[in-house]
Design an enzyme around this catalytic site. Structure first.
Site: not given
Length: 518
Positions: A264, A325, A376
């Protein structure tokens, strides 16, 4: 005067709860003492036994606020006020737990309903506000324990229930007023749970196919809030690390990967719109001649918006599949009530453009293998993980950037969560971080490789492609919903039935002076 006396009587209970909250916080990484969780739960129950509803709320709040203050001190990187606000917000959920648990303890089925109420509390913290913050679930502490293997059967929520139940059983054994028969049953049940968990076997066998993947941790030029101040440097670090990998492949000292994974924020500049960034990615892709999964921040879809994405960059066709995301972090990647808050909290301007959530799971078929991409913090959210696991992901990928929190314990906590997801889904997890922790986790939760922090790290692994789904994956959210419903039902019945004694173990009469009439 009576209120002051009542408050003085409840304060020792609050002090016990505060100590229990600290112990529970220490059960997680980086302290990593999971057995403390099974000490903290009975201590909290002891503090709650016999209190009024208001007293239970005070005791539970003291426990919860302390718990989160110890668990997430790394949030002080953003600001001490942010850490305090989060601890209070999450801690108040445990205040509600205490309010109900104090009443549930008076009911004959308390030993079943208390763990259900705990799961309901975790579900609440993982859901609201702004999508919740599921960082404090009991299950996350048990990746190295035989109990952790139960996640493959009952999921994360089911494992939290089991751990809370063990705490309840310990309380039942040690409580002076417990009947001898109840103590015996609780002791046998606790031993049985621990013993049977050790018999669970976790398969790591694949379908006969393997994939060789390279995780690139290019490192960043700084840490804290300014880690991406030189965004082009971050991208070039990952490009250069990839080029060095290719040199090793050509020299015969490293095997050629089938897929290269960048983390990321490996580019914080939109490669669709910025020629230099696109050229850096193309240079790396053409060197290795295999797809690279690039972690990129892209502009849009709306004005003043951005998305955190994983883009499959193919050496022949260029940018292709893209996952955005789904669960951006509030106040980190977007600001709720932005127009109302920005005039008063100038620090929020550092968030920049609003991150728009993606739509759909991160399922990415690449050269005959289906990968499930998670970015994440969202790996802590059950629905995001369940969607890729049930959708057919054969290998999981976590693209992450923890540079803001490097050296604070947060990367270790996230890596522990990742290990539990490997156990729950029965999938290899490939982790690529900008600055650490990167690594490879096998389907049984064991660590094949774990990088250091703020170093360059390139690791190539051959991992199995797996098709078989764990029972936890097949069950999906059902354990969470059933156990949450059990806890809510217990709370409602206890409130309605009030002071009915427990069968075979009537509660001792509690003098009014032990309650807090506030």
């Amino acid at each position: 005067m009576e209120r002051l006396k009542a408050l003085a009587r409840i304060l020792p209970r609050v002090a016990v709860a505060v100590g229990a909250g600290a112990l529970l916080g220490w059960s997680f990484e980086p302290q990593d003492r999971p057995w403390l969780a099974i000490v903290a739960v009975p201590l909290l129950l002891a503090a709650l036994n016999g209190v009024s509803k208001k007293g239970g709320f005070l005791v539970g709040s003291g426990f919860g606020i302390t718990y989160y203050a110890v668990l997430v001190p790394w949030l002080t990187v953003i600001g001490g006020d942010a850490a305090i606000a989060l601890a209070i917000l999450e801690g108040l959920f445990y205040g509600v737990f205490g309010l109900f648990a104090g009443q549930v303890l008076k009911h004959r089925l308390w030993m079943l309903w208390i763990p259900g109420l705990w799961v309901a509390t975790e579900y609440a913290t993982a859901s609201v506000p702004f999508g919740g913050f599921p960082w404090g679930r009991l299950a996350w502490a048990f990746a190295d324990s035989s109990l952790g293997k139960l996640a493959s059967l009952v999921g994360i929520a089911g494992l939290s229930f089991v751990i809370a139940l063990l705490g309840v059983l310990v309380y039942a054994v040690l409580r002076r007023r417990s009947a001898l028969s109840l103590r015996a049953v609780a002791l046998v049940a606790g031993i049985a749970i621990v013993g049977l968990s050790g018999l669970v076997t976790l398969s790591t066998e694949g379908n006969g196919q393997t994939v060789t993947a390279a995780m690139i941790q290019g490192n960043v030029p700084g840490k804290g809030l300014e880690f991406l101040g030189r965004a082009r440097t971050v991208t070039k670090n990952h490009m250069n690390a990839t080029l060095d990998l290719q040199k090793q492949v050509e020299a015969g000292t490293q095997v050629k990967p089938d897929l290269v994974i960048w983390p990321e924020n490996s580019t914080d500049i939109d490669p669709y719109k910025d020629a230099e960034t696109r050229a850096d990615i193309e240079t790396a892709v053409q060197a290795v001649k295999v797809p690279i999964l690039v972690g990129a921040v892209t502009e849009g879809p709306g004005p003043n918006e951005r998305q955190t994405t994983g883009i499959v960059w193919d050496p022949n066709t260029g940018a292709g599949q893209r996952y955005a995301k789904r669960h951006p972090v509030p106040f980190g990647e977007y600001v709720p009530f932005r127009e109302q808050l920005l005039p008063y909290i100038k620090r929020l301007e550092m968030v920049g453009r609003q991150t728009a959530p993606g739509v759909g799971p991160g399922l990415m078929p690449i050269n005959g293998v289906t990968y499930g991409d998670l970015i994440c913090f969202e790996l802590a959210y059950d629905n995001v993980v369940s969607d890729v696991a049930k959708g057919g992901a054969q290998i999981l990928i976590v693209q992450t950037n923890n540079a803001t929190y490097g050296g604070t314990g947060q990367p270790e906590q996230q890596f522990a969560i990742t290990r539990m997801r490997a156990i729950e889904t029965g999938r290899t997890v490939l982790v690529a971080s900008t600055s650490g922790i990167s690594g490879v986790i096998t389907p049984d939760g064991k660590v094949e490789h774990k990088s250091g922090e703020f170093v360059r790290d390139v690791y190539v692994a051959e991992v199995p492609v797996r098709d078989a789904k764990t029972l936890a994956t097949r069950l999906g959210g059902w354990p969470q919903w059933i156990l949450t419903g059990l806890g809510i039902l217990g709370a409602l019945v206890a409130l309605v039935s009030g002071r009915k004694p427990r069968a075979g173990n009537p509660p001792a009469a509690t003098p009014d002076r032990e309650k807090v009439p506030v």
